[in-house]
Design an enzyme around this catalytic site. Structure first.
Site, short mmCIF file in Angstrom:
data_model
loop_
_atom_site.label_atom_id
_atom_site.label_comp_id
_atom_site.label_asym_id
_atom_site.label_seq_id
_atom_site.Cartn_x
_atom_site.Cartn_y
_atom_site.Cartn_z
CG ASN A 185 -0.68 -0.10 2.53
OD1 ASN A 185 0.75 -0.19 2.73
ND2 ASN A 185 -1.11 0.44 3.39
CD GLU B 130 8.62 0.48 10.60
OE1 GLU B 130 7.59 0.81 10.04
OE2 GLU B 130 9.47 -0.31 10.10
CD GLU C 144 4.96 -0.03 12.87
OE1 GLU C 144 3.91 0.39 13.07
OE2 GLU C 144 6.00 0.41 13.63
CB CYS D 156 -2.06 0.54 8.59
SG CYS D 156 -0.79 1.78 8.38
P1 NAP Z 1 0.24 -8.80 4.03
O1 NAP Z 1 -0.68 -9.66 3.05
O2 NAP Z 1 0.71 -9.19 5.28
O3 NAP Z 1 1.59 -8.96 3.22
C1 NAP Z 1 2.58 -7.94 3.88
C2 NAP Z 1 4.03 -8.65 3.27
O4 NAP Z 1 4.37 -9.68 3.90
C3 NAP Z 1 4.21 -8.68 1.71
O5 NAP Z 1 5.41 -8.55 1.39
C4 NAP Z 1 3.72 -10.28 1.60
O6 NAP Z 1 4.56 -10.90 0.47
C5 NAP Z 1 4.53 -11.01 2.96
N1 NAP Z 1 4.09 -12.17 3.30
C6 NAP Z 1 2.93 -12.73 3.14
N2 NAP Z 1 2.64 -13.90 3.71
C7 NAP Z 1 4.06 -14.22 4.36
C8 NAP Z 1 4.59 -15.10 4.99
N3 NAP Z 1 3.99 -16.42 5.29
N4 NAP Z 1 5.84 -15.16 5.33
C9 NAP Z 1 6.54 -13.80 5.06
N5 NAP Z 1 6.17 -12.91 4.51
C10 NAP Z 1 4.85 -12.94 4.04
O7 NAP Z 1 -0.29 -7.39 3.81
P2 NAP Z 1 -0.61 -6.42 2.53
O8 NAP Z 1 -1.94 -7.11 2.12
O9 NAP Z 1 0.47 -6.53 1.70
O10 NAP Z 1 -0.83 -5.07 3.27
C11 NAP Z 1 -1.86 -4.94 3.95
C12 NAP Z 1 -1.71 -4.87 5.48
O11 NAP Z 1 -0.63 -4.10 6.02
C13 NAP Z 1 -3.03 -4.23 6.19
O12 NAP Z 1 -3.33 -4.93 7.08
C14 NAP Z 1 -2.51 -2.94 6.60
O13 NAP Z 1 -3.26 -2.27 7.71
C15 NAP Z 1 -0.99 -3.22 6.83
N6 NAP Z 1 -0.22 -2.18 7.10
C16 NAP Z 1 0.49 -1.66 8.22
C17 NAP Z 1 1.08 -0.38 8.65
C18 NAP Z 1 1.48 -0.07 10.04
O14 NAP Z 1 2.48 0.81 9.74
N7 NAP Z 1 1.11 -0.50 10.89
C19 NAP Z 1 1.49 -0.04 7.19
C20 NAP Z 1 1.00 -0.32 6.00
C21 NAP Z 1 0.07 -1.39 5.99
P3 NAP Z 1 3.53 -11.10 -0.96
O15 NAP Z 1 3.18 -10.00 -1.51
O16 NAP Z 1 4.61 -11.77 -1.86
O17 NAP Z 1 2.27 -11.97 -0.54
#
Ligand code: NAP
Length: 487
Positions: A161, A468, A260, A294
């Site tokens: 995102n 962070e 995060e 997020c």
């Molecule tokens: P996600 O599905 O959890 O994926 C995040 C990252 O983790 C991607 O690079 C993904 O790779 C990788 N990943 C997925 N499964 C994994 C595993 N089993 N082991 C290691 N890495 C793995 O999240 P997203 O859909 O990309 O992002 C949206 C989420 O991020 C939302 O929940 C949002 O709230 C959160 N977010 C939080 C913050 C914060 O600062 N708190 C900031 C931004 C976003 P692939 O893409 O290859 O699957």
């Protein structure tokens, strides 16, 4: 501007990079298609790293580690500062690239590039100010000296995102602290990560200090890296679900973790709020990145006295937004990241509507190519629907009515998440009281935007561990070492 012109922008030789980036070398490959969410077309293909590639990246990070941790902080600082300057010089191409692979509106993408670059500037400054601690023991007989050392090789995993900012928010403090890193960007948005690495190379980041891997098998690749004793840090940004899996994986080797994770932000508006300011804040808190943030306001709690007028005015602002192709300069709300993202929003909205919620604008996905969901306002939303408890991650504002301060706090806390909250009231004492009562890591008081490289960003409850940004961000990449000194 046509699509082809934009692709020419992407093909700028300064930014275009293909392949894994390991030990300062680019390794061409294919395997992971990168789609344009605005059209559904394939933009590019990037390599699909396996466990062997990941271990080579750990080797490269290890080979560069000793020299990098001894590199004078001033020198590390100047490299980060040059990287900031290069990002600023290439801001427009980077923004186009982000918009192409993520779908966000160009204005949001430009905002992201500026925000992302600031992490390099901030940590260029912090690199030269890493402190320690000295104190006497309570008995007065001894001395306590605390040093901060780079924690070691760090694995950085980022979401789609904010493909630039989530990377710089980790790389900046890690490099400033003296760590070498392996970045694994999200599969949907790897091009930005590779473009950033190209600029890092130009800024003088030595080979092996930053390595970048894309993989379709993140679970196995990450597990392999975390089980290598040379890897001492995992910094993850993404969903709470994946965060839980990674915490369990890291526990096997007791790897230090910063997490995060997801959010479900309440946006509380009291009767005495400045309504125009609250609406301005609501639009930013809800619609930055098309709601794919997020910190996005998920649940609008509005006090009875202004509830109806708030819904009416929010509806007209949301309905007026121009939905379209992300990189069309006129667009204010781009597509969602994937067709699955649209389906999830559709499911949440449809369930809420079947339970009595009423759409005052939007309320159903748009047909055609590209992954579009229109800006939507839902009123009369029951508090026991999935919409109130899951991250929406889209342009849907769900509005709930409340009567008392206590009720607002109780509703705001009715979630496993604890990342961000917003409170609008002209009574600053009340706003602070409510802000203290809400269990989140961050609270916007009469403000709809809280992200700032100089501030500690992070969540309470199941929204994360650690912070962070700010002066605390660099400590996440350092190990305190206590010397009991007799002198
Ligand atoms: P996600 O599905 O959890 O994926 C995040 C990252 O983790 C991607 O690079 C993904 O790779 C990788 N990943 C997925 N499964 C994994 C595993 N089993 N082991 C290691 N890495 C793995 O999240 P997203 O859909 O990309 O992002 C949206 C989420 O991020 C939302 O929940 C949002 O709230 C959160 N977010 C939080 C913050 C914060 O600062 N708190 C900031 C931004 C976003 P692939 O893409 O290859 O699957």
């Amino acid at each position: 501007m046509t699509f082809n012109t934009l692709v020419t922008g992407y093909a700028d030789p300064c930014l275009h990079a293909g392949g894994l980036y390991i030990g300062g070398k680019w390794e061409a490959g294919i395997g992971i298609p990168v789609l344009d969410p605005s059209t559904g077309n394939t933009l590019a293909e990037v390599p699909d790293a396996g466990i062997d590639d990941a271990m080579r990246a750990v080797d490269a990070a290890e080979a560069a580690a000793a020299k990098w941790r001894r590199t004078p902080p001033r020198q590390r600082s100047e490299i980060l500062r040059r990287w900031f300057t290069l990002m600023t010089e290439h801001a427009e191409e980077l923004a186009l690239l982000i918009s192409l692979e993520n779908g966000k509106a160009l204005t949001d993408a430009r905002g992201e590039v500026a925000y992302a670059a600031e992490f390099f500037r901030w940590y260029a400054e912090e690199a030269t100010r890493i402190g320690g601690e000295f104190r006497h023991t309570p008995s007065g007989a001894h001395n306590i000296l605390v040093d901060h050392e780079p924690i070691g090789i760090a694995v950085l995993i980022t979401p789609w995102n904010f493909p630039a900012a989530m990377a710089t928010r980790k790389i900046g403090p890690a490099l400033a602290a003296g760590c070498t890193v392996i970045l694994k960007p999200a599969s949907e948005t790897p091009l930005t990560a590779y473009a950033m690495a190209r600029l890092g190379e130009e800024a003088g980041v030595p080979p092996g200090v930053v390595n970048v891997l894309t993989t379709s098998n993140p679970g196995a690749v990450t597990a392999a890296m975390l089980s290598d004793p040379r890897v001492r840090k995992l910094s993850f940004t993404g969903s709470t679900g994946v965060g839980r899996i990674l915490l369990a994986e890291a526990a096997k080797s007791v790897v230090n973790c910063s997490m995060e994770l997801g959010g479900n932000a309440p946006f509380v508006v009291f009767d005495d709020a400045d309504l125009d300011a609250a609406l301005d804040g609501a639009m930013v808190a809800k619609m930055r990145n098309g709601g794919e943030a997020c910190t996005a306001a998920n649940r609008f709690y509005v006090q009875s006295g202004i509830h109806d007028v708030f819904v009416e005015r929010l509806t007209s602002r949301m309905a007026a937004l121009k939905l379209g192709v992300g990189y069309d300069p006129e667009t204010q709300c781009g597509p969602m990241i994937t067709t699955q993202a649209v389906e999830k929003i559709d499911r949440l909205v449809a369930e809420a509507m079947s339970c009595g919620a009423r759409a005052t604008t939007g309320g159903a996905p748009l047909p055609g190519s590209g992954y579009y969901y229109p800006p939507t306002v839902l009123a009369n939303v029951p508090t026991d629907t999935a919409l109130a408890h899951e991250e929406i991650f889209g342009p849907v504002a769900a509005v709930y009515r409340f009567e008392t301060e206590e009720e607002a706090i109780r509703l705001a806390n009715d979630t496993e998440y604890g990342l961000a909250a917003y409170v609008y009231s002209r009574d600053i004492m009340r706003a602070m009281r409510v802000g203290r009562g809400i269990e989140t890591g961050m609270v916007g008081i009469n403000r709809g935007l809280m992200s700032d490289p100089a501030a500690p960003f992070g969540g309470a409850k199941q929204s994360g561990l650690g912070r962070e940004g700010g002066i605390t961000g660099i400590l996440e990449f350092m190990e305190p070492k206590y010397f009991a000194v007799e002198f």
